[in-house]
Design a protein around this motif. Structure first.
Motif, PDB file in Angstrom:
ATOM      1  N   LEU A 347      38.880  34.107  46.727  1.00 13.86           N
ATOM      2  CA  LEU A 347      39.269  35.111  47.716  1.00 13.86           C
ATOM      3  C   LEU A 347      40.612  35.741  47.365  1.00 13.86           C
ATOM      4  CD1 LEU A 347      38.217  33.320  51.021  1.00 13.86           C
ATOM      5  CD2 LEU A 347      36.910  34.927  49.618  1.00 13.86           C
ATOM      6  N   GLY A 348      41.471  34.981  46.684  1.00 14.61           N
ATOM      7  CA  GLY A 348      42.752  35.530  46.250  1.00 14.61           C
ATOM      8  C   GLY A 348      42.581  36.696  45.289  1.00 14.61           C
ATOM      9  N   ARG A 349      41.514  36.669  44.483  1.00 14.65           N
ATOM     10  CA  ARG A 349      41.263  37.796  43.573  1.00 14.65           C
ATOM     11  C   ARG A 349      40.958  39.065  44.358  1.00 14.65           C
ATOM     12  NH1 ARG A 349      36.804  34.287  40.535  1.00 14.65           N
ATOM     13  NH2 ARG A 349      38.143  32.504  40.023  1.00 14.65           N
ATOM     14  N   TYR A 350      40.191  38.910  45.413  1.00 19.69           N
ATOM     15  CA  TYR A 350      39.881  40.063  46.267  1.00 19.69           C
ATOM     16  C   TYR A 350      41.150  40.601  46.907  1.00 19.69           C
ATOM     17  CZ  TYR A 350      38.701  42.418  50.658  1.00 19.69           C
ATOM     18  OH  TYR A 350      38.658  43.298  51.714  1.00 19.69           O
ATOM     19  N   GLN A 351      41.971  39.718  47.461  1.00 18.18           N
ATOM     20  CA  GLN A 351      43.195  40.169  48.121  1.00 18.18           C
ATOM     21  C   GLN A 351      44.129  40.850  47.137  1.00 18.18           C
ATOM     22  OE1 GLN A 351      45.529  38.424  51.567  1.00 18.18           O
ATOM     23  NE2 GLN A 351      46.497  37.377  49.848  1.00 18.18           N
ATOM     24  N   SER A 352      44.277  40.284  45.952  1.00 16.26           N
ATOM     25  CA  SER A 352      45.162  40.883  44.952  1.00 16.26           C
ATOM     26  C   SER A 352      44.673  42.268  44.549  1.00 16.26           C
ATOM     27  CB  SER A 352      45.238  39.987  43.709  1.00 16.26           C
ATOM     28  OG  SER A 352      45.797  38.733  44.027  1.00 16.26           O
TER      29      SER A 352
END
Length: 417
Positions: A347-352
């Motif tokens: 999910l961090g990839r999406y947020q970034s």
């Protein structure tokens, strides 16, 4: 309360799914279909009853879909059902005006011919887009649609997100996605706060019929009280997004239709001949509102649940669909690698990917609105000079056209050519 209409059309519900999506609007439905395309299952929990979604009458709501969003709808197999109801935007004319001389001061002229990919966008009415999405949800064996249901609680337990509905049904999934608007209950229950402010402006939205053809030209007129967008629909009709200061907007919205048009006409001008209303009228407060985080434990936010901004650039739905495409891209890659789609690093990839783009767009719309919603002579002279400089350089115009078409930055797979 039991909903016979929903019971009649929804497949037997599974208690466990890959994605639990709260919000059955345009972004939530599009995400479910994008997830299904990636081999994932999704359950869409939709607070609106199905009859409200399927009203065939035109209610005045329309969307300016950037080329990137149109590509996405094509990839999802939806465009064939929309093409006959879409109006291509061949040109955008930007004016710095005053009431009564709306069309007199042309500042910028952006044409689709300045890019190779085709029309920079398409105008589509809400009734057609919503119907196509609902039909696709009903036709997918990977999607369960639950209209007329609300989430009353949510929790994370180990590798599962769990929700309870207002009828007592318990559901679980590997990821919970909030697509439930800028007052997102999903975000609030996850204690995700928002940052933003009101503009002191109200958006007045309607559709009009006019005597003369619009030739596919969209107009963005900057008036001292706020911008006025005139966006071409099929036939001799246009969609209006009209920003006014709150007190004036409330007074205008309360007027009968004939008096409403009397106020609109000097702002609109007469370049399309006489005008009349062609649907319902809406009003909503304008604000900038960004979620402080787009993700939490086994949770992601998309669309207005993550961000709401001024409609000055017409990018609200496009930004939401880009969230959807980016999240679907990240989840599809994670699935292919055998990763847990709800894991924090995934999910961090999406947020970034999305948070910086959204913050940049929000800042740009904020600056443009503040700069142009003023009749200060010095500001007017400066912004008119700036528009003349952009108009004089083809590469600058081309950059604006590509931005409006949603073709800049790192594109998710669903939005690539």
């Amino acid at each position: 309360m039991d909903n016979p209409a929903a019971r009649a059309i929804v497949r037997p519900m599974t208690q466990d799914t890959d994605l639990l999506i709260t919000g059955g609007g345009l972004n939530g439905a599009a995400l479910a279909l994008a997830a299904a395309r990636a081999g994932l299952t999704a359950t869409v929990i939709d607070a609106a009853p199905l009859p409200a979604h399927r009203d065939p009458d035109f209610d005045g709501r329309s969307y300016a879909l950037a080329l990137g969003s149109v590509r996405m709808l094509k990839r999802l197999g939806l465009w064939e059902g929309l093409a006959d109801h879409a109006q291509a935007m061949s040109e955008i004319r930007v004016s710095d005006g005053r009431v009564g001389v709306a069309e007199a001061v042309l500042g910028l002229d952006f044409q689709s011919a300045e890019i190779e990919e085709g029309p920079m966008g398409q105008m589509v009415e809400d009734r057609y887009l919503r119907r196509v999405l609902l039909d696709a949800l009903a036709g997918s064996d990977r999607v369960t649609h639950l209209p007329g249901r609300k989430v009353v609680s949510q929790a994370t337990e180990g590798a599962r997100a769990r929700v309870t509905l207002d009828d007592g049904t318990a559901l679980s999934g590997r990821l919970l996605v909030g697509a439930d608007g800028k007052r997102s209950g999903t975000a609030q229950r996850a204690r995700i706060r928002r940052t933003g402010w009101r503009y002191g402006q109200t958006g007045l939205v309607c559709a009009i019929a006019h005597e003369k053809p619009h030739e596919g030209v969209a107009h963005q007129l900057f008036l001292p009280a706020g911008p006025l967008a005139i966006l071409p629909l099929t036939g001799n009709r246009s969609s209006i997004v009209w920003s006014e200061r709150e007190a004036q907007a409330a007074a205008v919205q309360a007027l009968p239709d004939a008096d409403y048009l009397t106020v609109l006409r000097p702002r609109f001008g007469d370049f399309l001949g006489d005008i009349s209303l062609a649907g319902a009228r809406y009003a909503y407060p304008l604000e900038l509102s960004l979620a402080n985080a787009f993700v939490a434990d086994r949770l992601a936010l998309v669309g207005d649940a993550a961000h709401a901004m001024h409609p000055i650039a017409g990018q609200g739905l496009n930004a939401g669909l880009r969230d959807v495409a980016a999240l679907a891209h990240v989840l599809a890659e994670a699935r292919q690698r055998g990763e847990d789609i709800g894991a924090r690093d995934v999910l961090g990839r999406y947020q970034s990917w999305r948070r910086f783009d959204v913050a940049t767009l929000a800042a740009a719309t904020d600056v443009f609105n503040r700069l142009f919603s003023s009749d200060n002579p010095l500001l007017r002279a400066g912004r008119d000079l700036g528009m003349k400089l952009v108009q004089a350089f083809p590469e600058a115009r081309r950059g604006f056209v590509r931005e409006a078409a949603g073709l800049t930055g790192e594109l998710p797979e669903l939005m690539r050519g």
